[in-house]
Write a protein that holds these residues in place. Sequence first.
Motif, PDB file in Angstrom:
ATOM      1  N   TRP A 168       0.672   3.433  -9.042  1.00  0.00           N
ATOM      2  CA  TRP A 168       0.423   2.935  -7.683  1.00  0.00           C
ATOM      3  C   TRP A 168       1.466   1.897  -7.286  1.00  0.00           C
ATOM      4  CZ3 TRP A 168      -0.776   4.047  -3.203  1.00  0.00           C
ATOM      5  CH2 TRP A 168      -1.137   3.108  -2.226  1.00  0.00           C
ATOM      6  N   GLU A 169       1.876   1.036  -8.212  1.00  0.00           N
ATOM      7  CA  GLU A 169       2.905   0.044  -7.903  1.00  0.00           C
ATOM      8  C   GLU A 169       4.219   0.718  -7.520  1.00  0.00           C
ATOM      9  OE1 GLU A 169       2.840  -3.340  -7.559  1.00  0.00           O
ATOM     10  OE2 GLU A 169       0.691  -2.948  -7.576  1.00  0.00           O
ATOM     11  N   PHE A 170       4.512   1.836  -8.159  1.00  0.00           N
ATOM     12  CA  PHE A 170       5.736   2.578  -7.813  1.00  0.00           C
ATOM     13  C   PHE A 170       5.617   3.236  -6.447  1.00  0.00           C
ATOM     14  CE2 PHE A 170       7.817   6.833  -7.897  1.00  0.00           C
ATOM     15  CZ  PHE A 170       9.136   6.397  -7.809  1.00  0.00           C
ATOM     16  N   LEU A 171       4.462   3.837  -6.159  1.00  0.00           N
ATOM     17  CA  LEU A 171       4.303   4.612  -4.928  1.00  0.00           C
ATOM     18  C   LEU A 171       4.039   3.738  -3.704  1.00  0.00           C
ATOM     19  CD1 LEU A 171       4.167   7.661  -4.063  1.00  0.00           C
ATOM     20  CD2 LEU A 171       1.678   7.430  -4.163  1.00  0.00           C
ATOM     21  N   ARG A 172       3.385   2.600  -3.900  1.00  0.00           N
ATOM     22  CA  ARG A 172       2.910   1.793  -2.764  1.00  0.00           C
ATOM     23  C   ARG A 172       4.003   1.421  -1.764  1.00  0.00           C
ATOM     24  NH1 ARG A 172       2.009  -3.766  -2.581  1.00  0.00           N
ATOM     25  NH2 ARG A 172       2.146  -3.857  -4.853  1.00  0.00           N
ATOM     26  N   PRO A 173       5.196   0.975  -2.168  1.00  0.00           N
ATOM     27  CA  PRO A 173       6.216   0.632  -1.163  1.00  0.00           C
ATOM     28  C   PRO A 173       6.611   1.812  -0.278  1.00  0.00           C
ATOM     29  CG  PRO A 173       6.810  -0.232  -3.326  1.00  0.00           C
ATOM     30  CD  PRO A 173       5.660   0.693  -3.545  1.00  0.00           C
ATOM     31  N   TYR A 174       6.524   3.023  -0.809  1.00  0.00           N
ATOM     32  CA  TYR A 174       6.855   4.209  -0.017  1.00  0.00           C
ATOM     33  C   TYR A 174       5.746   4.533   0.982  1.00  0.00           C
ATOM     34  CZ  TYR A 174      10.564   4.959  -3.444  1.00  0.00           C
ATOM     35  OH  TYR A 174      11.680   4.812  -4.242  1.00  0.00           O
ATOM     36  N   VAL A 175       4.510   4.238   0.595  1.00  0.00           N
ATOM     37  CA  VAL A 175       3.379   4.505   1.485  1.00  0.00           C
ATOM     38  C   VAL A 175       3.308   3.466   2.598  1.00  0.00           C
ATOM     39  CG1 VAL A 175       0.856   4.650   1.614  1.00  0.00           C
ATOM     40  CG2 VAL A 175       2.066   5.676  -0.320  1.00  0.00           C
ATOM     41  N   GLU A 176       3.649   2.211   2.279  1.00  0.00           N
ATOM     42  CA  GLU A 176       3.432   1.110   3.218  1.00  0.00           C
ATOM     43  C   GLU A 176       4.283   1.197   4.475  1.00  0.00           C
ATOM     44  OE1 GLU A 176       1.691  -2.523   0.510  1.00  0.00           O
ATOM     45  OE2 GLU A 176       3.861  -2.425   0.804  1.00  0.00           O
ATOM     46  N   VAL A 177       5.363   1.981   4.463  1.00  0.00           N
ATOM     47  CA  VAL A 177       6.203   2.078   5.657  1.00  0.00           C
ATOM     48  C   VAL A 177       5.626   3.053   6.686  1.00  0.00           C
ATOM     49  CG1 VAL A 177       8.292   1.466   4.395  1.00  0.00           C
ATOM     50  CG2 VAL A 177       7.666   3.872   4.635  1.00  0.00           C
ATOM     51  N   HIS A 178       4.586   3.794   6.332  1.00  0.00           N
ATOM     52  CA  HIS A 178       3.991   4.750   7.263  1.00  0.00           C
ATOM     53  C   HIS A 178       3.207   4.023   8.353  1.00  0.00           C
ATOM     54  CE1 HIS A 178       4.983   7.436   3.941  1.00  0.00           C
ATOM     55  NE2 HIS A 178       4.791   8.455   4.748  1.00  0.00           N
ATOM     56  N   ASP A 179       3.063   4.679   9.485  1.00  0.00           N
ATOM     57  CA  ASP A 179       2.310   4.094  10.593  1.00  0.00           C
ATOM     58  C   ASP A 179       0.807   4.167  10.350  1.00  0.00           C
ATOM     59  OD1 ASP A 179       4.549   3.633  12.663  1.00  0.00           O
ATOM     60  OD2 ASP A 179       4.860   5.714  12.048  1.00  0.00           O
ATOM     61  N   ALA A 180       0.373   5.209   9.648  1.00  0.00           N
ATOM     62  CA  ALA A 180      -1.051   5.382   9.367  1.00  0.00           C
ATOM     63  C   ALA A 180      -1.210   6.093   8.035  1.00  0.00           C
ATOM     64  CB  ALA A 180      -1.741   6.179  10.482  1.00  0.00           C
ATOM     65  N   ALA A 181      -2.400   5.957   7.451  1.00  0.00           N
ATOM     66  CA  ALA A 181      -2.734   6.666   6.221  1.00  0.00           C
ATOM     67  C   ALA A 181      -4.152   7.200   6.351  1.00  0.00           C
ATOM     68  CB  ALA A 181      -2.617   5.749   5.005  1.00  0.00           C
ATOM     69  N   ILE A 182      -4.338   8.428   5.929  1.00  0.00           N
ATOM     70  CA  ILE A 182      -5.645   9.077   6.023  1.00  0.00           C
ATOM     71  C   ILE A 182      -6.141   9.386   4.616  1.00  0.00           C
ATOM     72  CG2 ILE A 182      -6.923  11.091   6.858  1.00  0.00           C
ATOM     73  CD1 ILE A 182      -4.872  11.340   9.102  1.00  0.00           C
ATOM     74  N   PHE A 183      -7.385   8.994   4.345  1.00  0.00           N
ATOM     75  CA  PHE A 183      -8.018   9.259   3.063  1.00  0.00           C
ATOM     76  C   PHE A 183      -9.313  10.047   3.292  1.00  0.00           C
ATOM     77  CE2 PHE A 183      -5.511   5.436   2.739  1.00  0.00           C
ATOM     78  CZ  PHE A 183      -4.850   5.569   1.529  1.00  0.00           C
ATOM     79  N   SER A 184      -9.785  10.697   2.239  1.00  0.00           N
ATOM     80  CA  SER A 184     -10.988  11.523   2.368  1.00  0.00           C
ATOM     81  C   SER A 184     -12.255  10.685   2.471  1.00  0.00           C
ATOM     82  CB  SER A 184     -11.096  12.495   1.183  1.00  0.00           C
ATOM     83  OG  SER A 184      -9.993  13.379   1.180  1.00  0.00           O
ATOM     84  N   LYS A 185     -12.241   9.464   1.946  1.00  0.00           N
ATOM     85  CA  LYS A 185     -13.376   8.553   2.031  1.00  0.00           C
ATOM     86  C   LYS A 185     -12.840   7.139   2.182  1.00  0.00           C
ATOM     87  CE  LYS A 185     -16.831   9.031  -0.821  1.00  0.00           C
ATOM     88  NZ  LYS A 185     -17.595   9.142  -2.102  1.00  0.00           N
ATOM     89  N   SER A 186     -13.587   6.283   2.872  1.00  0.00           N
ATOM     90  CA  SER A 186     -13.146   4.898   3.028  1.00  0.00           C
ATOM     91  C   SER A 186     -13.108   4.177   1.687  1.00  0.00           C
ATOM     92  CB  SER A 186     -14.068   4.158   4.002  1.00  0.00           C
ATOM     93  OG  SER A 186     -15.411   4.175   3.544  1.00  0.00           O
ATOM     94  N   GLU A 187     -13.922   4.635   0.729  1.00  0.00           N
ATOM     95  CA  GLU A 187     -13.920   4.026  -0.601  1.00  0.00           C
ATOM     96  C   GLU A 187     -12.589   4.222  -1.322  1.00  0.00           C
ATOM     97  OE1 GLU A 187     -18.213   4.948   0.354  1.00  0.00           O
ATOM     98  OE2 GLU A 187     -16.269   5.900   0.637  1.00  0.00           O
ATOM     99  N   TYR A 188     -11.779   5.162  -0.837  1.00  0.00           N
ATOM    100  CA  TYR A 188     -10.490   5.431  -1.475  1.00  0.00           C
ATOM    101  C   TYR A 188      -9.366   4.548  -0.929  1.00  0.00           C
ATOM    102  CZ  TYR A 188     -12.707   9.797  -3.117  1.00  0.00           C
ATOM    103  OH  TYR A 188     -13.529  10.723  -3.694  1.00  0.00           O
ATOM    104  N   PHE A 189      -9.646   3.726   0.102  1.00  0.00           N
ATOM    105  CA  PHE A 189      -8.602   2.857   0.638  1.00  0.00           C
ATOM    106  C   PHE A 189      -8.147   1.879  -0.458  1.00  0.00           C
ATOM    107  CE2 PHE A 189     -10.328   2.827   5.312  1.00  0.00           C
ATOM    108  CZ  PHE A 189     -10.169   4.204   5.355  1.00  0.00           C
TER     109      PHE A 189
END
Length: 256
Positions: A168-189
Amino acid sequence: MTERVITDKRSLSDYTEVVGEECLDELRVLAEPFNKAKVLHINATAAGGGVAEILKSFVPLMCDLGINAEWHILRGADEFYEVTKTMHNGLQGMQVPLTPDMKKIWVEYNSLNADFLSTNGDYDFVVAHDPQAAGLLKLLRDSNGHRNIGSWIWRCHIDLTAPQPDFWEFLRPYVEVHDAAIFSKSEYFPEDLCGPQCFDIPPAIDPLSVKNHLLLDDSEVHNILTSYGVDPERPFIFKVSRFDPWKDFCGVIDVY
């Protein structure tokens, strides 16, 4: 580098008996502001997985609503898909190593696919699905500055409740530049995810796909069960999934 997937045409009207005309009218109203918008969905494979099954129906239905939607798959060699499978498992908590070579391979193939988008882009919205495509936006920005490349959404189809920290530490900087993120459940945020606005949208099935609407007759069911040595006269628990540690087969056994 990416490859476009051609889908069959679908009509929203075919679902009238399933959800009712009122629901379909609401969808048409919601889609109206996005009429003619160019939308790109990009994922790892065109067949064999749940994401591909969703997009096979979802993309042509978006087109039927007047949205100019396309579906592309990433291009990559076996080494890329071996790495992303390990990332998939690590992000769901499996104790597997994340090596410098794995990081290098993941970045290289995301860069190659990002290069294609830099010259064939001009999308209003891009939906990047799962860890395989999560690096495209950051690498695209790093190579092209702040050129207008539309709004980007990361669609995560996996459970990030307890990811292995290294992944997750490796992937997180790549995810954080997105405008939005969609997950299947709010518990997965992820609690430490900053930047994108997060939404929870449960996955859905297509009730008109062959495997969901085609009923097998009793003789077919009997033949299938007996061919695998299952006695159809005895009670049994039925679980539908691939043979995967994340499908909780131990839970099924515990229930039994």
